[in-house]
Design a protein around this motif. Structure first.
Motif, short mmCIF file in Angstrom:
data_model
loop_
_atom_site.label_atom_id
_atom_site.label_comp_id
_atom_site.label_asym_id
_atom_site.label_seq_id
_atom_site.Cartn_x
_atom_site.Cartn_y
_atom_site.Cartn_z
N ARG A 89 -3.75 17.10 -3.13
CA ARG A 89 -3.19 17.07 -1.94
C ARG A 89 -3.91 16.03 -1.02
N ASN A 90 -5.30 15.51 -1.65
CA ASN A 90 -5.99 14.63 -0.62
C ASN A 90 -5.93 13.37 -1.32
N VAL A 91 -4.94 12.85 -1.45
CA VAL A 91 -4.53 11.25 -1.78
C VAL A 91 -3.96 10.68 -0.72
N TRP A 92 -4.71 9.61 -0.17
CA TRP A 92 -4.06 9.04 1.03
C TRP A 92 -3.75 7.72 0.79
N PHE A 93 -4.31 6.55 0.16
CA PHE A 93 -4.07 5.25 0.06
C PHE A 93 -4.07 4.85 -1.25
N LEU A 94 -2.90 4.16 -1.90
CA LEU A 94 -3.10 3.47 -3.22
C LEU A 94 -2.59 2.07 -2.82
N PRO A 95 -3.58 0.95 -2.74
CA PRO A 95 -3.14 -0.27 -2.39
C PRO A 95 -2.89 -0.91 -3.77
N SER A 96 -2.36 -2.09 -3.62
CA SER A 96 -2.25 -3.12 -4.80
C SER A 96 -3.63 -3.77 -5.00
N VAL A 97 -3.79 -4.27 -6.12
CA VAL A 97 -5.13 -5.05 -6.38
C VAL A 97 -5.28 -6.10 -5.40
N ASP A 98 -3.98 -6.89 -5.11
CA ASP A 98 -4.20 -7.91 -4.11
C ASP A 98 -4.36 -7.26 -2.58
N ALA A 99 -4.10 -6.22 -2.45
CA ALA A 99 -4.19 -5.62 -0.92
C ALA A 99 -5.79 -5.16 -0.89
N LEU A 100 -6.13 -4.65 -2.18
CA LEU A 100 -7.59 -4.13 -2.30
C LEU A 100 -8.45 -5.40 -2.16
N THR A 101 -8.12 -6.26 -2.63
CA THR A 101 -8.92 -7.64 -2.64
C THR A 101 -8.97 -8.13 -1.04
N LYS A 102 -7.95 -8.14 -0.81
CA LYS A 102 -7.86 -8.63 0.88
C LYS A 102 -8.84 -7.75 1.67
N TRP A 103 -8.88 -6.45 1.58
CA TRP A 103 -9.71 -5.55 2.12
C TRP A 103 -11.21 -5.86 1.91
N LEU A 104 -11.46 -6.08 0.94
CA LEU A 104 -12.81 -6.64 0.66
C LEU A 104 -13.49 -7.82 1.09
N GLU A 105 -12.45 -8.54 1.13
CA GLU A 105 -12.61 -10.15 1.67
C GLU A 105 -12.77 -9.92 3.18
N ARG A 106 -11.94 -8.97 3.94
CA ARG A 106 -12.17 -8.94 5.41
C ARG A 106 -13.31 -8.38 5.59
N VAL A 130 0.91 -1.08 -0.05
CA VAL A 130 0.05 0.06 -0.12
C VAL A 130 0.84 1.11 -0.04
N LEU A 131 0.70 1.93 -0.90
CA LEU A 131 1.54 3.37 -1.11
C LEU A 131 0.73 4.37 -0.10
N MET A 132 1.30 5.18 0.59
CA MET A 132 0.72 6.27 1.45
C MET A 132 1.53 7.48 0.79
N PRO A 133 1.16 8.42 -0.23
CA PRO A 133 2.26 9.42 -0.65
C PRO A 133 2.25 10.42 0.54
N GLY A 134 3.43 11.40 -0.09
CA GLY A 134 3.40 12.46 0.94
C GLY A 134 2.34 13.36 0.65
N GLU A 135 2.82 14.80 0.61
CA GLU A 135 1.79 15.94 0.87
C GLU A 135 1.05 15.85 -0.52
N ARG A 136 1.52 15.56 -1.64
CA ARG A 136 0.92 15.65 -2.89
C ARG A 136 1.05 14.30 -3.58
N TYR A 137 0.22 13.96 -4.47
CA TYR A 137 0.27 12.96 -5.36
C TYR A 137 -0.26 13.35 -6.69
N ALA A 138 0.49 13.58 -7.95
CA ALA A 138 -0.07 13.94 -8.86
C ALA A 138 -0.67 15.46 -8.66
N GLN A 139 -0.03 16.15 -7.90
CA GLN A 139 -0.45 17.62 -7.48
C GLN A 139 -1.70 17.56 -6.83
#
Length: 327
Positions: A251-268, A240-249
């Motif tokens: 400001r309000n981007v918090w968590f970018l998971p992999s597909v496998d991580a996102l699948t795990k979140w949904l399963e949980r 899971v990527l948590m970028p710094g203050e900006r992502y692609a300019q």
């Protein structure tokens, strides 16, 4: 209450009667009264006055199945075309689309039809379904949902300019069961009633992605389908990527998971039948500046020497669509 907004909201209230969504009326009317008394943007009433100036037209036809096209150029004269164009440009920037109104092409920043074409082959038939679009923007995908046969389409988004843009389009095709409500998902009571819930381009803006996914779940009936589109990164179920203050300019981007991580979140959270419908790197053809959105766009947010990276050095925007069922 603003007379126009009152008509919009009362139309939505009436559409809920006699449906599995009727219990939404326990909270929704009061929320809309609160919006009118406390929550309106300072420009809202001015925007509504501009909407009232849009001329009445008689479209020769509509097409929501292959595009969002209302009427043809031959339906109106050149004066009316200039009048409509001038008023619609007062509601810039137009970010999601495109739309065609009597031959007037609203060339939006995003070619949202590209995304729809990637998603629609993988979802259940929307015929006769009650559909919720969370973070619906100006409503482009809502019209395509309607064109796919949905019984009723409801979009929620707290951005009031998007609601004005949606109502500008609906002005030309008013008699459709499609409604925009200025709400965030956190304001929604758990309806447990929608057949299909779309959330496209919202998850990465949420500080608590698990709470957001659970809120989406509780809008669905059991057996209902979630269509989730979000930014992702390459990696395994622990990536899971948590970028710094900006992502692609942004400001309000918090968590970018992999597909496998996102699948795990949904399963949980108890989703089943989870499948990956699409992974796509956003192209400069899909997101770009236009005469309807003249400020910076994707090209300005990428490293000019390496378009596989954002200007901050992160992986360039890559979006995945996952389909899941509420157990």
């Amino acid at each position: 209450m603003n007379n126009q907004a009152q008509r919009w909201f009362e139309s939505a209230f009436r559409s809920l009667l006699g449906t599995p969504l009727a219990h939404w009326l326990e909270t929704l009317p009061q929320q809309m009264r609160t919006f009118e008394s406390q929550g309106k943007h300072g420009e809202f009433d001015k925007w509504c006055r501009m909407l009232e100036k849009l001329p009445q037209t008689t479209p020769s036809g509509v097409n929501f199945s292959d595009a969002v096209t209302i009427g043809e150029a031959r339906d109106i004269d050149s004066y009316t075309e200039k009048q409509i164009t001038g008023l619609l440009k007062q509601f810039m920037p137009w970010r999601k689309g495109p739309y065609s109104l009597h031959g007037i092409d609203i060339d939006t920043e995003w070619r949202s039809d590209f995304k729809w074409d990637r998603v629609v082959p993988h979802i259940s038939d929307l015929a006769d379904r009650l559909v919720l679009d969370v973070g619906c923007g100006s409503g482009y995908h809502m019209w395509r949902m309607l064109g796919s046969g949905a019984r009723g389409v409801y979009g929620i988004d707290p951005t009031q300019l998007f609601m004005i843009q949606f109502q500008a389009i609906k002005h030309f095709a008013p008699d459709n069961n499609i409604h925009f409500l200025p709400l965030g998902i956190e304001q929604m009571q758990p309806l447990n009633a929608f057949d299909t819930v779309f959330s496209m381009g919202v998850l990465y803006h949420r500080k608590d992605p698990m709470a957001f996914l659970e809120q989406l779940k509780h809008q669905l009936r059991r057996g209902g389908e979630l269509i989730l589109e979000t930014l992702v990164v390459d990696g395994d179920e622990n990536t899971v990527l948590m970028p710094g203050e900006r992502y692609a300019q942004m400001r309000n981007v918090w968590f970018l998971p992999s597909v496998d991580a996102l699948t795990k979140w949904l399963e949980r959270l108890g989703f089943v039948d989870i499948s990956l419908a699409d992974v796509n790197r956003t192209s400069l053809e899909e997101q770009r500046a236009t005469e309807w959105m003249t400020s910076q766009s994707l090209q300005d947010f990428l490293n000019p020497e390496d378009l596989s990276l954002t200007i901050e050095g992160y992986p360039a925007p890559q979006r995945a669509v996952l389909i899941a069922t509420r157990k």
